[in-house]
Design a protein around this motif. Structure first.
Motif, mmCIF file in Angstrom:
data_model
loop_
_atom_site.group_PDB
_atom_site.id
_atom_site.type_symbol
_atom_site.label_atom_id
_atom_site.label_comp_id
_atom_site.label_asym_id
_atom_site.label_seq_id
_atom_site.Cartn_x
_atom_site.Cartn_y
_atom_site.Cartn_z
ATOM 1 N N SER A 186 10.451 -1.454 6.024
ATOM 2 C CA SER A 186 9.424 -1.450 7.070
ATOM 3 C C SER A 186 8.896 -0.023 7.162
ATOM 4 O O SER A 186 9.531 0.906 6.669
ATOM 5 C CB SER A 186 9.989 -1.916 8.418
ATOM 6 N N ARG A 187 7.758 0.156 7.755
ATOM 7 C CA ARG A 187 7.165 1.486 7.754
ATOM 8 C C ARG A 187 7.704 2.325 8.921
ATOM 9 O O ARG A 187 8.119 1.802 9.951
ATOM 10 C CB ARG A 187 5.640 1.379 7.843
ATOM 11 N N PRO A 188 7.719 3.650 8.723
ATOM 12 C CA PRO A 188 8.071 4.530 9.835
ATOM 13 C C PRO A 188 7.012 4.410 10.939
ATOM 14 O O PRO A 188 5.850 4.125 10.619
ATOM 15 C CB PRO A 188 8.048 5.925 9.199
ATOM 16 N N PRO A 189 7.387 4.574 12.185
ATOM 17 C CA PRO A 189 8.698 5.016 12.663
ATOM 18 C C PRO A 189 9.695 3.878 12.855
ATOM 19 O O PRO A 189 10.838 4.130 13.221
ATOM 20 C CB PRO A 189 8.360 5.650 14.011
ATOM 21 N N TYR A 190 9.268 2.641 12.636
ATOM 22 C CA TYR A 190 10.155 1.509 12.945
ATOM 23 C C TYR A 190 11.406 1.512 12.071
ATOM 24 O O TYR A 190 12.514 1.185 12.539
ATOM 25 C CB TYR A 190 9.389 0.202 12.792
ATOM 26 N N LEU A 191 11.267 1.871 10.812
ATOM 27 C CA LEU A 191 12.426 1.938 9.926
ATOM 28 C C LEU A 191 13.410 2.995 10.404
ATOM 29 O O LEU A 191 14.615 2.754 10.483
ATOM 30 C CB LEU A 191 11.969 2.236 8.496
ATOM 31 N N CYS A 192 12.889 4.162 10.755
ATOM 32 C CA CYS A 192 13.758 5.260 11.179
ATOM 33 C C CYS A 192 14.439 4.955 12.518
ATOM 34 O O CYS A 192 15.599 5.316 12.739
ATOM 35 C CB CYS A 192 12.954 6.550 11.294
ATOM 36 N N GLN A 193 13.725 4.282 13.393
ATOM 37 C CA GLN A 193 14.260 3.996 14.722
ATOM 38 C C GLN A 193 15.318 2.896 14.714
ATOM 39 O O GLN A 193 15.931 2.621 15.743
ATOM 40 C CB GLN A 193 13.121 3.621 15.666
ATOM 41 N N GLU A 194 15.561 2.289 13.570
ATOM 42 C CA GLU A 194 16.688 1.363 13.480
ATOM 43 C C GLU A 194 18.015 2.114 13.623
ATOM 44 O O GLU A 194 19.013 1.541 14.050
ATOM 45 C CB GLU A 194 16.645 0.619 12.141
ATOM 46 N N CYS A 195 17.997 3.402 13.266
ATOM 47 C CA CYS A 195 19.202 4.229 13.411
ATOM 48 C C CYS A 195 19.014 5.340 14.439
ATOM 49 O O CYS A 195 19.951 5.666 15.170
ATOM 50 C CB CYS A 195 19.580 4.862 12.067
ATOM 51 N N HIS A 196 17.836 5.921 14.475
ATOM 52 C CA HIS A 196 17.590 7.080 15.335
ATOM 53 C C HIS A 196 16.986 6.640 16.659
ATOM 54 O O HIS A 196 15.943 5.985 16.674
ATOM 55 C CB HIS A 196 16.643 8.071 14.643
ATOM 56 N N SER A 197 17.633 7.018 17.735
ATOM 57 C CA SER A 197 17.121 6.683 19.059
ATOM 58 C C SER A 197 15.959 7.606 19.403
ATOM 59 O O SER A 197 15.586 8.487 18.630
ATOM 60 C CB SER A 197 18.233 6.819 20.107
#
Length: 313
Positions: free
Chosen positions: A249-260
């Motif tokens: 999935s594209r950032p920021p959604y991919l990154c926010q799967e781990c990063h709050s």
């Protein structure tokens, strides 16, 4: 009397000729393709089974190679098959080992015929592989008698694999994918279909397989991104996605799967109303984490600051 004598003379000549023909030894059938194949090609000749004789165009038909098997090496002696072929108007009984679509032997028996010669190298763990446990046979993918074995060519191999792996075929049709449909890669570039690891990969792990081509992502780095070190497939789908760079999935959604959102508070997409360096506002521009965190696979910054390990350039 003369007629009777003439008839007796003709009959004597015929009997003498028949006796001579009976005493004359029959000429042994000759091999057509492989050494010792006359036993089979007496029936399976160019008229009745031309597809079987095509084995002469394959590596199994290299008669100069002493390792080249004959028909009975793979199919067994099949004495009953030979003796009862064509009797009673019915079909001949099956051969001993298999490769017979009408009377197939078990998958294990059919594969054993191939593994007699092909057990080593990358096929050494075949019995524990996923394909073997699901009763896939060698002939399910390979055309033994065909001079053009599709599974051995990069451009045609995916056709064979996609017969079962339909989900992966659909993924390769997405915009971002490895160049498998273009023929620059094949399924076996990443997978060892005879192997015994869970995904039948060419290397022991996902990362090691990816590093075969993407060496620059291997590291080690001064600052390692843990998901990268753990499994490339956490962020990427190697068969194909709708997002650039094979991302799931594209950032920021991919990154926010781990990063709050602790360091970057939740923000609505929008542009700053004025000049600013506040990350609470700049994070909305393009909604792309990689705008700032460019070295996302790992950073080598030695700057003594709190942000040195945040994978910035």
């Amino acid at each position: 009397m003369r007629r009777l004598l003439a008839v007796l003379a003709c009959l004597g000549s015929f009997c003498a000729g028949a006796a001579y023909a009976a005493d004359e030894p029959k000429e042994a059938p000759k091999d057509i393709v492989l050494t010792g194949d006359a036993k089979c090609t007496t029936c399976h000749d160019e008229n009745d089974s031309p597809e079987a004789l095509a084995i002469g165009k394959t590596r199994h038909g290299t008669v100069a190679d002493k390792r080249t098997p004959g028909c009975t090496k793979c199919h067994g002696d099949s004495e009953r098959h030979v003796k009862e072929a064509g009797r009673g108007g019915g079909e001949a009984p099956p051969v001993d080992v298999g490769f017979n679509t009408k009377n197939p032997a078990s998958a294990e028996a059919r594969n054993a015929a191939c593994l007699n010669c092909h057990q080593g190298s990358t096929r050494i763990f075949w019995q524990n592989s996923t394909h073997s446990r699901r009763d896939v046979t060698c002939a399910s993918c390979h055309k033994i008698h065909d001079g053009h074995d599709k599974v051995r060519e990069a451009k045609t191999q995916p056709e064979v694999c996609a017969t079962c792996h339909k989900e992966q075929r659909a993924q390769f049709a997405r915009p971002s994918h490895h160049p498998v449909p273009e023929g620059a890669m094949s399924c076996s570039s990443c997978h060892n279909v005879h192997g015994d690891n869970p995904s039948q990969l060419a290397k022991p792990s996902v990362n090691e397989t990816c590093y075969s081509c993407h060496m620059e992502k291997r590291g080690p780095f001064v600052h390692n991104h843990q998901p990268v070190a753990e499994d490339c497939a956490i962020c990427h789908n190697p068969h194909g996605t709708n997002v650039a760079n094979l991302l799931k999935s594209r950032p920021p959604y991919l990154c926010q799967e781990c990063h709050s959102h602790d360091s970057h508070p939740s923000q609505l997409a929008g542009l700053p109303t004025g000049a600013t360096t506040s990350t609470s506002l700049l994070g909305t521009v393009g909604r792309g984490c990689l705008n700032c965190h460019t070295n996302i696979h790992g950073g080598n910054s030695t700057v003594n600051s709190a942000t040195a390990g945040r994978f910035r350039r």
